[in-house]
Structures are given as structure tokens and as C-alpha cells.
Design a protein around this motif. Structure first.
Motif, PDB file in Angstrom:
ATOM      1  N   GLY A 142       0.849  -3.250 -10.711  1.00  0.00           N
ATOM      2  CA  GLY A 142       0.744  -1.997 -11.444  1.00  0.00           C
ATOM      3  C   GLY A 142      -0.460  -2.024 -12.343  1.00  0.00           C
ATOM      4  N   PRO A 143      -1.018  -0.890 -12.723  1.00  0.00           N
ATOM      5  CA  PRO A 143      -0.624   0.449 -12.292  1.00  0.00           C
ATOM      6  C   PRO A 143      -1.159   0.814 -10.912  1.00  0.00           C
ATOM      7  N   ARG A 144      -1.994  -0.040 -10.308  1.00  0.00           N
ATOM      8  CA  ARG A 144      -2.635   0.341  -9.056  1.00  0.00           C
ATOM      9  C   ARG A 144      -1.636   0.869  -8.035  1.00  0.00           C
ATOM     10  N   ASP A 145      -0.545   0.128  -7.837  1.00  0.00           N
ATOM     11  CA  ASP A 145       0.342   0.493  -6.741  1.00  0.00           C
ATOM     12  C   ASP A 145       1.327   1.605  -7.093  1.00  0.00           C
ATOM     13  N   GLN A 146       1.251   2.135  -8.322  1.00  0.00           N
ATOM     14  CA  GLN A 146       1.885   3.429  -8.568  1.00  0.00           C
ATOM     15  C   GLN A 146       1.225   4.473  -7.667  1.00  0.00           C
ATOM     16  N   HIS A 147      -0.025   4.212  -7.322  1.00  0.00           N
ATOM     17  CA  HIS A 147      -0.772   5.104  -6.436  1.00  0.00           C
ATOM     18  C   HIS A 147      -0.740   4.581  -5.008  1.00  0.00           C
ATOM     19  N   SER A 148       0.320   3.887  -4.646  1.00  0.00           N
ATOM     20  CA  SER A 148       0.381   3.310  -3.310  1.00  0.00           C
ATOM     21  C   SER A 148       1.838   3.203  -2.874  1.00  0.00           C
ATOM     22  N   LEU A 149       2.495   2.120  -3.261  1.00  0.00           N
ATOM     23  CA  LEU A 149       3.876   1.902  -2.841  1.00  0.00           C
ATOM     24  C   LEU A 149       4.881   2.830  -3.508  1.00  0.00           C
ATOM     25  N   LYS A 190      -8.423  -8.812   2.966  1.00  0.00           N
ATOM     26  CA  LYS A 190      -7.331  -8.543   2.039  1.00  0.00           C
ATOM     27  C   LYS A 190      -7.383  -7.106   1.508  1.00  0.00           C
ATOM     28  N   GLY A 191      -8.588  -6.637   1.222  1.00  0.00           N
ATOM     29  CA  GLY A 191      -8.746  -5.262   0.749  1.00  0.00           C
ATOM     30  C   GLY A 191      -8.276  -4.258   1.791  1.00  0.00           C
ATOM     31  N   LEU A 192      -8.537  -4.554   3.049  1.00  0.00           N
ATOM     32  CA  LEU A 192      -8.047  -3.689   4.123  1.00  0.00           C
ATOM     33  C   LEU A 192      -6.524  -3.653   4.105  1.00  0.00           C
ATOM     34  N   GLY A 193      -5.917  -4.796   3.818  1.00  0.00           N
ATOM     35  CA  GLY A 193      -4.461  -4.853   3.709  1.00  0.00           C
ATOM     36  C   GLY A 193      -3.946  -3.946   2.596  1.00  0.00           C
ATOM     37  N   ASP A 194      -4.605  -3.970   1.450  1.00  0.00           N
ATOM     38  CA  ASP A 194      -4.178  -3.107   0.341  1.00  0.00           C
ATOM     39  C   ASP A 194      -4.322  -1.633   0.707  1.00  0.00           C
ATOM     40  N   TRP A 195      -5.406  -1.319   1.392  1.00  0.00           N
ATOM     41  CA  TRP A 195      -5.629   0.064   1.835  1.00  0.00           C
ATOM     42  C   TRP A 195      -4.531   0.490   2.813  1.00  0.00           C
ATOM     43  N   VAL A 214      -1.518  -0.688   3.056  1.00  0.00           N
ATOM     44  CA  VAL A 214      -0.237  -0.557   2.362  1.00  0.00           C
ATOM     45  C   VAL A 214      -0.113   0.838   1.757  1.00  0.00           C
ATOM     46  N   GLN A 215      -1.175   1.291   1.092  1.00  0.00           N
ATOM     47  CA  GLN A 215      -1.092   2.634   0.509  1.00  0.00           C
ATOM     48  C   GLN A 215      -0.948   3.703   1.587  1.00  0.00           C
ATOM     49  N   LEU A 216      -1.795   3.606   2.613  1.00  0.00           N
ATOM     50  CA  LEU A 216      -1.777   4.603   3.686  1.00  0.00           C
ATOM     51  C   LEU A 216      -0.378   4.734   4.275  1.00  0.00           C
ATOM     52  N   TRP A 217       0.198   3.601   4.593  1.00  0.00           N
ATOM     53  CA  TRP A 217       1.485   3.542   5.284  1.00  0.00           C
ATOM     54  C   TRP A 217       2.627   3.975   4.370  1.00  0.00           C
TER      55      TRP A 217
END
Lengths: 443, 443
Positions: A314-321, B278-283, B285-288
Motif C-alpha cells: 500500500g498505497p500502490r495496490d489500492q490502485h490494483s488489487l 518483476k515490473g511486468l508482474g506488478d502491471w 496483477v493490476q490489469l487482471w
């Protein structure tokens, strides 16, 4: 004394509504939990020779601290050559305590640190350049001494050290941490070359080894207060003397996950604020996945169970997961961790051109914004009926981190006992190692 | 032409045994898939104004490239002030193409890059120090112009720029990327201060915006070949002209996940080799997660569905998640991605002191070891009956990355259509924002 709030109320129906646990469900497994508690404390891993005893193992601590003191002043870089359990714990603590931009600001008195847990040739070549032999200490770590990636790096870096600095230089700048065992290739190498060597205790497995020399030695090289780290862990150890879940948070934590797993919740989310706790997330993922994902129970029955850990920042993944956590299926238990305060904090003045829209941020600090966002996320999750445990260390310091590490190791061990599986082995990874070794022409 | 192998065979019974799909199951949803395909291509997001049209949107590309050219030579640091969809795509591409140790070796001709997507006060203070106004370009990105974290950073950094460099310096060093819309606070600020401003097209949402100025402009500042990136995406676009899953890998990918979800597999693992992905993985995760985790379908029926994405990095997480993936429950579909080659590679000589045990590594390269470990992991997963898709780009270059980005965006959109949900909104995150804003005294 570590001041950490661990709040389970967001997992119970009183807060969550119908999707929450009721106290009767907890009561119903209390005798089972008590039996698990008793069984666990008969395991060798919980003796003074296991991970549980590490906070009070003064001898091991001293071996690390003394060697670190001897090397002090001779390096600007610490390169940990290790992977998985040989590196994740070190990185979790170093990132948490030194901050996520640390390497970019390091200087003579603040050595940088690197973990070689990748195989990308260009990234390895970069480390060659960034951390040259005459300015670095290399710490090669593998309990078994049989880890292929680590051996490859060790081959590369030990050859280079010998070439550039000679045998004496190699001895001064390469430290081996491994199990002292005759058939261990790393131990054999250390003996042959007369390298300095620290011990991984036989009963301490990789993912439980952060408080052994595996974590303590490289942390001491960075000047981390390792005594506080161990003190925090020891303070936690006092909390698991009872099998009463209201007094033993690790057992309570395990019981909640046990009960939700029975309801079909197969995912554990570790939602950590802020970026410097990302390493802790990676460490948690390994601890949870390797300890709890098992095909057979201790009796040999096929069980094929496991909780899949997801680490979020957080807070990054508030905008993701978060969208998924709020609106998606009821298949998770979420643990949120955020620090209660930052010292020093950073206050905000909102300039005229952003007053409309964001004037309310004026006079607020970034620490306050972080806490408000974390709490807002927690409350939104609970309002949406999603089981959420919140953990708030008063601040991120060595003692609190030590406390948290030990909390999670104990909670993991408890959950394995509740399931009747072995938290301390990992039989499933051998096949992949065998195939890749064969593909490379090994036996 | 991007050369990427996408191999679905590890999801089918022929390879997997009884836990695999059989072709008849795929056939059974083909008409459904065809309908989904047709519906999808009626969506505005798939027109020239949506994400699908970005690879051919020369005007948008030129606006980014020209501004980047104008600024060239005036900075040593690129600081992206953005979070979630405003930053993850940029970071995915930059990390993949520049390598994970890039910032440590950057110099005058190779500017460093930072993403401000955290609130930790000390880490923010570090950026202040590391990337000072007279040597940096700051790019503030938020489509709505209402993102609280980004506004806080923008308040801090724009004030400082104005203080240290005056209004003219502020104009030269701060670029805003936002939707051109009257009520947008960032757009208002840009107008007031006469800042340079690039547009986020109205139909392109954050997590689908990597090929718009949101990703393209900061990548161009780093000298990334953005034309190749877009060409790769455009080459992929040609693969989705048909609804035949044997010819349309994005649709096939979506159908496999659709079928497994019906069998209770609620987890998607993205297992990427090596650390620079790893950055592609984070991207991903958000997309999905944001696209597929939804409470209501397009008809307004309560569905509460979603696949939980887990991003793992190899080989590190062979020593972490793999035990669970191999031995744990059958609740996942795994996608492995690894590059087929590295140029230049790095060859290994094994010194005498490691010959016993690791002699077989002599003459092997790190790229070979990586490929053998990835393949060994893939084969072990398939042998254990775990559904695994493998994707092998011949190498990691801009064209192949562009191809992959577009592949995953299309696959995500297809799966949403199969489920009848909206892939392009995120209604669930508002509550958490409202609470945190209120906690801070905002309206």
C-alpha cells in the motif's frame, strides 16, 4: 517493549456481518488448538536448537557480531550470494529498517547491499561493476551447500576474487554461511580455501533462519541493531506460553485462517504499507507457501492443501488489487500491516494552484496521509464483509520487526500443526531441481 | 516480427492427465467465445480511440516523442509522479528493457528513473535529495487529476521547483499528463501555470494506458525505442481478427481461464523470469485484478467473481511459492514467461574448489542455467498435474514486450466478456478513497 497492536475484530461477525466468524466457531476448535500447541512445543524446532531458540542463542549471535566487527571499515558493499530462505529474511529486515531508496544514498560509512538471487547475465555483470572485489564483502549462503544458483554465483565471484586479490584477499572478502556437514560442497570449499565460515544450525531451515547467522551476519555488516531485533523476537516468544488464543496472538491468527480455510477461503493476502515493507512481504510469501502447501500430512495421507499467499504494497495496490478484494469472491483472509508513525515525518503545504480540490491536505503530513489511506482501506474491506486482520507496529524499528518475524513464524507453525502437516520440510521442489540439473548435463 | 512462443499444451489433459482440460470442453464454449469476441469488438475501447487503437495513433505518439526530444539533454533523472495505472506500465517496460540494476549504473547519458508511488516520508525525502530540481524532469500523471497520493507529491514537488527555479524553471521541468477536461484539478493547474501537458485519451483507462502518453512519454525520456514497442503491439493486434482460439491466442488464453474458473480454480499465477520482469508482474496483477474482480455483471446481477493474480519471480520463487504450486491444491492456472536467450550472455568456469558437486556447470552460461531452471520448473508443474501455460519471447526487446502487453490486455478484455462483466471500470475502490479523504478532513 514492542508496541504492536494486533486486532482480529475485522475477522468476526460483530464487525463483518454474516461473512464473519462467530466466537462459537473459535471455541469449537479450542481443544484442537490446545493439542496443536502442545504437539508443536514437542518439536525440535521449538527447542533452544531450533528457530524458536535463536533469540536467546548468544553464541551464534556473537559469532556473527564479532566477525562483522573484524571486517568493519573494509567494504562499501555487502553482496549476499543466496536465494530464497538464504536471502529473503535479510532483505526483509534491511529494506524495512534502511528504507527503499537506501542504496542510492549510501556512502563510505553506509555500505550498500545487494542480493544475488537472479540469473539474468546483464544484471550479474552490473554487480561485477558496481561492487568490485577491493571494496566489497561477499557472503555466500546455502544451508545444504547444494543450491545451483548460489553455486554458479559463487563460482563466478570466488574465481574473480582470487584472480584480482589473490588467495589472501579471497579469504578476507568471502564469507561462507552453511551447515557444518562433511558432504556439504560449500563447507568443503571453505575448508579447502580456509575461508571464514559461519554455521546454519542443523535444526533451522532456510525460511526460519533469519535470526541465525543467515540473517544476522549480513545485517550486522550493515550496522543494523541485531540485538534489538533478537530482543523483539524474544519478547514475542513470551506471548506463546499459553494456548489461550485471547492471549496468544500467533495461535489466534492460525485458528482464524484454519476456520476460514474450512469455509473455502484459500487465499491469504499480506497488505503492507509502505514500500520498505515489500521485502517483508516476499519473506512472508515464502514462509507461508513452503510451510503450508503440502501433498501429504504427517501420517502420510494425501491432503493436497495450502493457502496461497499474495503480497501487496500500500498505497500502490489500492490502485490494483483493492478492487478485487472489495468486490470479488469471499475467498481470502487479509492481513494489513502499517506503521503507526514515522519519525521524522514530512509536512505538506498545498500551493495555491492545487488548493481547489486538495486544500484539505494542507498541514497534513505524509505519515498521516498513509495512515488515513490504510485505515480507509481497512474500513472499506470490513464494510464489504471481507475478513481483515490489522497489525499496527507503533513504528518500524528493529525490535518491532523482530517481534513480527517471530509472530509470523510461530503462527505458520501453529497452522501446520492444526492441519497435521509438517511446516518445516519442502519435498515438492526436488523434481524441478532434478530436471533442470539433468538439462544442464549434471547427474 | 516478434518471435514469441505461446504454448497452451500444459493446460490440457494430453499433457496433464486427469486434471487437464479436454478439447471437447474448449469446443463447448466456442460459440460463447465467438459471441464474446463480437461483443468486445463493439466496445468503444476497441476502436481507434480506445486502448486497442493506441499502436496506430500516430498523433499521440508524436506529441510524446516531440516533447521528449525538446527536453533531451536537460536532465539526469526522470521522476514519474503517479500510482497504479499511471505508473505500473511505465515501470514494467523500463525495468524489462533497462535491467533491474540500471539506476545504479546510470550516468549523464543514461538518466535514472524513479516512480513516486509511495508515502513513506523518508523515502520521499530521499528522492528530494537524489533527484534535485535542476537535474530532473518530473512527470505527474493522473487521468482524473483526483488521485490523492499524486496530488500530495505534486504539491510538494511543484512548490519546491517554483521556489528553487522560479516559474520558468517549473514550466521547463514539470510535465502533466491527464485527461483534458474542465473539472480536472491537474488540467486546471497546468492551464494556470502554463505547464506542458499531454493527454490521456478519454476512452483509455489507467491500466490500459501504457501505450498512450502515460507510458510512452516517460519511456521516450529514457531513450526507449517506443516505436518498436508500439509496432509489437500492432503486430499482436493482427492476431485477434478471428474468433478461432487456435489462431487467436488472447481468446484461447481467456477461454482456458474461463473453463478452469468453472472448475474452482480461482487463482492465476504469473511466474516470470528474471528479476527485470518483476515490473511486468506488478502491471499484470493490476490489469487482471481490477478488470476481472467485480461484484455485478453488465446486467446488474450480483456475481462477486474474480481471479486473484499472484506475481512470482523466477528463479527466486522456485525457493518460495513452488512447493505450494507443486504439492498444494488444484486451484490455479499458472503462466510462465521466460526469455529464450540473452545477449550478451555470461559463461561460467567452475574453479577447482567447486568442481566436486558443480563441475557440470562448467562452460554453461547463466542464460542457459536460467532456461534450464525455468523449463525444469515447467515440466515439474505439468508432471504434477498443474495447469501451466508457457510463453517464451525469443528475447526481451521492445517489440516483444509491446506484443506481450497487448496480448494480456486483449486476453483480459476477452475473459471479462466471457463473464459478462465490464473490464474497464473499478467501482469498488471509491469507498476506501472516501473514508480516507474524510479522515483527513476533506469533503
Amino acid at each position: 517493549m514492542p508496541r504492536i497492536t494486533i486486532d482480529f475484530s475485522g475477522a468476526y461477525a460483530e464487525q463483518l456481518g454474516v461473512t464473519g466468524l462467530i466466537l462459537r466457531e473459535l471455541k469449537a476448535v479450542e481443544s484442537k488448538a490446545k493439542a496443536a500447541h502442545n504437539r508443536l512445543f514437542e518439536r525440535p524446532e521449538m527447542t533452544q536448537d531450533g528457530f524458536f531458540g535463536l533469540p536467546k542463542n548468544g553464541e551464534l549471535l556473537n559469532s556473527s557480531v564479532q566477525l562483522a566487527r573484524k571486517l568493519k571499515g573494509s567494504y562499501e558493499n555487502v553482496v549476499v550470494i543466496g536465494i530464497g530462505g538464504s536471502a529473503n529474511g535479510f532483505k526483509a529486515v534491511a529494506d524495512a529498517l534502511l528504507g527503499s531508496n537506501y542504496n542510492l544514498k549510501a556512502n563510505k560509512n553506509r555500505p550498500r547491499y545487494f542480493v544475488l538471487d537472479y540469473l539474468d547475465p546483464s544484471a550479474i555483470r552490473d554487480i561485477f561493476e558496481i561492487a568490485p572485489p577491493n571494496k566489497s564483502v561477499y557472503v555466500a549462503i546455502s544451508k545444504s551447500g547444494k543450491t545451483q544458483e548460489t553455486a554458479a554465483h559463487l563460482a563466478l565471484f570466488s574465481s574473480r576474487l582470487q584472480r584480482e586479490l589473490g588467495r589472501q584477499g579471497l579469504r578476507e572478502r568471502l564469507v561462507i554461511i552453511t551447515e557444518l556437514e562433511r558432504e556439504n560442497p560449500f563447507q568443503r570449499m571453505a575448508e579447502k580455501l580456509e575461508l571464514r565460515c559461519l554455521e546454519v544450525p542443523p535444526l533451522v531451515g532456510g525460511r526460519y533462519s533469519v535470526l541465525s547467522p543467515v540473517g544476522i551476519f549480513p545485517l550486522a555488516l550493515l550496522g543494523v541493531n541485531v540485538r534489538s531485533l533478537l530482543r523483539g523476537a524474544e519478547l514475542f516468544n513470551r506471548r506463546v506460553r499459553t494456548s489461550d488464543p485471547q492471549k496468544n496472538p500467533a495461535l489466534h491468527y492460525a485458528m482464524i485462517h484454519y476456520l476460514y480455510y474450512d469455509k473455502g477461503h484459500n487465499i491469504t493476502v499480506f497488505f503492507l504499507y509502505d514500500r520498505s515493507l515489500k521485502g517483508l512481504g516476499d519473506w512472508l510469501v515464502q514462509l507461508w507457501a513452503e510451510s503450508l502447501g503440502k501433498r501429504f500430512d504427517r501420517e502420510g495421507s494425501r491432503v493436497e492443501l495450502g493457502l496461497t499467499p499474495v503480497s501487496a504494497v500500500g498505497p500502490r495496490d489500492q490502485h490494483s488489487l483493492l478492487q478485487l478484494l472489495i468486490e470479488g469472491p469471499f475467498d481470502k483472509v487479509i492481513t494489513m500491516i502499517w506503521p503507526g508513525s514515522f519519525k521524522p515525518d514530512l509536512k505538506l503545504t498545498v500551493p495555491s494552484w492545487l488548493k481547489k480540490g486538495f486544500g484539505y491536505l494542507s498541514g497534513k503530513s505524509f505519515g498521516q496521509i498513509l495512515a488515513a489511506e490504510a485505515l480507509g482501506t481497512y474500513e472499506a474491506l470490513v464494510k464489504s464483509g471481507k475478513a481483515t486482520i490489522k497489525i499496527i507496529p507503533e513504528r518500524t524499528d528493529a525490535e518491532n520487526i523482530g517481534f513480527l518475524l517471530q509472530f509470523f513464524m510461530c503462527a505458520t507453525a501453529y497452522l501446520a500443526e492444526l492441519w497435521g502437516i509438517n511446516a518445516f520440510d519442502q519435498p515438492g521442489v526436488q523434481l524441478s531441481k532434478d530436471i533442470s540439473r539433468r538439462l544442464l548435463g549434471g547427474q
